[in-house]
Design an enzyme around this catalytic site. Sequence first.
Site, PDB file in Angstrom:
ATOM      1  CG  ASP A   1      -4.238  -1.383 -15.241  1.00 40.89           C
ATOM      2  OD1 ASP A   1      -3.412  -2.042 -16.349  1.00 40.89           O
ATOM      3  OD2 ASP A   1      -3.111  -1.009 -14.309  1.00 40.89           O
TER       4      ASP A   1
ATOM      5  N   GLY B   1       0.793  -1.386  -0.670  1.00 37.98           N
ATOM      6  CA  GLY B   1       0.047  -0.299  -0.387  1.00 37.98           C
ATOM      7  C   GLY B   1       1.367   1.336  -0.141  1.00 37.98           C
TER       8      GLY B   1
ATOM      9  NE  ARG C   1      -2.592   9.158  -8.354  1.00 40.85           N
ATOM     10  CZ  ARG C   1      -2.190   8.010  -9.149  1.00 40.85           C
ATOM     11  NH1 ARG C   1      -1.465   7.887  -9.772  1.00 40.85           N
ATOM     12  NH2 ARG C   1      -2.876   6.933  -9.397  1.00 40.85           N
TER      13      ARG C   1
END
Length: 544
Positions: free
Chosen positions: A328, A194, A251
């Site tokens: 993706d 993560g 972002r």
Amino acid sequence: MWWPPWLAACLAWAAGAGAESPAPLCASRGLCPAPPGANASEPGTGQCPRGATDLCAWALSSQSLRDIFPVDVIQENYVRNVRNCIFSVVYPTPFKSRIRLVAVSKEVLENILDLDISVQGTSDFLQFVSGGKVIFGSVPLAHRYGGHQFGSWAGQLGDGRAHLIGIYTNRNGERWELQLKGSGKTPYSRNGDGRAVLRSSVREFLCSEAMHYLGIPTSRAASLIVSDDDVWRDQFYDGNIRKERGAIVLRLAKSWFRIGSLEILAHAGELDLQRRLLDFIIQEHFPSIAMGDSNRYLEFFSTVVSETADLIALWMSVGFAHGVCNTDNFSLVSITIDYGPFGFMDSYDPNFVPNTSDDERRYKIGNQANVGLFNLSKLLQALKPLLDPRQKQLASQILDGYGERYYSRFTELFKTKLGLLGENEDDNYLIAFLLKEFWALQDLGKHKLFSEWVSMYLLRLTRNEGDSDTKRRTRMTTVNPRYILRNWMAESAVQKAKLNDFSEVHLLQQILQRPFQRQQAAENAGYSLRPPPWARDLKVSCSS
Ligand code: AMP
Ligand code: MG
């Protein structure tokens, strides 16, 4: 000093509450510690006890997405296959150690997020951009998506280390989705931790902003922080696992939906949900398409085909190789997203592969246009269950037009780069001749065919109506960047950043805001020169 009300509220709250004390849910629209169980429900909207009711709506919120789409019924945060939803509710995992602010984008803070730049000095800001606290009233989400990776269907991928922390609608009415990257595990983390390390985060922060100033559609970056938390990475996949530091980029994009967002729903046969997602994307991001139009999915596809072709032509015009062009990582609103092992070519070479993990050289720069076509064919495959036979046929024809669109945009861009005006039948040849010989620009004069090409070019310039050398030079310097984020430049900034010297990150950030203008500081740093010899051995892998 002007503060947006939600921030003023959060500062007021922060002044009265210790970091340890959990904020009452309706205390204010400030920052709240991320609930340890990570599944607190969002309070009702529109109730602002501090009185700034008109501006309460400014608060970051993911409510609109959760109103429209079903959310994962499971709220515990563990890795699993998720079905029948677009998002899972999951909170960022705060770092345990000291956090440092590496950089912010003043333009993003002020012009997109309506924040005063001085906010960067507050501890609340640091907490917010590092996932330590979430904006009161916003429930963070991780997006469920799939994708074709290196040509094969990879199944469920999803936001494995990113959290959509809310949507912000700014004073210009623009809707921006804010995401933390590197902010902890989610149900989509698979085997990952993560986290994102400093080196890849510096690269994403710098490059996404640099692309924006080059005029190339891209996600933006508001901030970059680094922690002292250990993150272990085998950078070159050679068994050499090293301790690095976790970092987070805040972002932004108008939309983070990708081709893989639709693919996973088609693969799972969740067609109602796919229709809902498509309708949402069209309504939000394709204003020229009428929602009542029975051909709207076809029109959507047509727009994505054209805009993807345009985007890749733009990448090629500055020598940018994305590095991991999986479905993706291909945006449905045709912006550059998910900066990983990207690279700018140091000298012209269609076989340039920025990612040393890409053994098959699938994503070499000269293959990007083809890969775009492959990815769009996967998008079409995902859309097919929603199209009737006639629409399917038309969609295939639209896809057939991709190559032409790409070449016409590519030619247009290169003509502009060469300062050509008007039309001439030999223009394509002139450009192809220049590129085919693999000329590194600095070696141009030494090439045996250089004089032949120059003669052709000079002849062509005589057909530029109403032009002059001065005018042409001015035009050309506004489209040919003097500075791009070459690997060695990013690497040099990364090496210093690892020692907590962020000066080169700041310098590059500043220089790359005006990539077409000569700047003395950049000249002094050698940014317009050939890469230094040590840069020859530089490698960038998927490890991030
Ligand atoms: P990328 O190629 O970086 O765009 O990532 C591909 C997929 O891997 C996405 O689903 C990411 O969320 C996931 N991923 C990459 N790195 C990690 C990580 N360190 N922890 C969890 N998921 C990750
Ligand atoms: Mg990705």
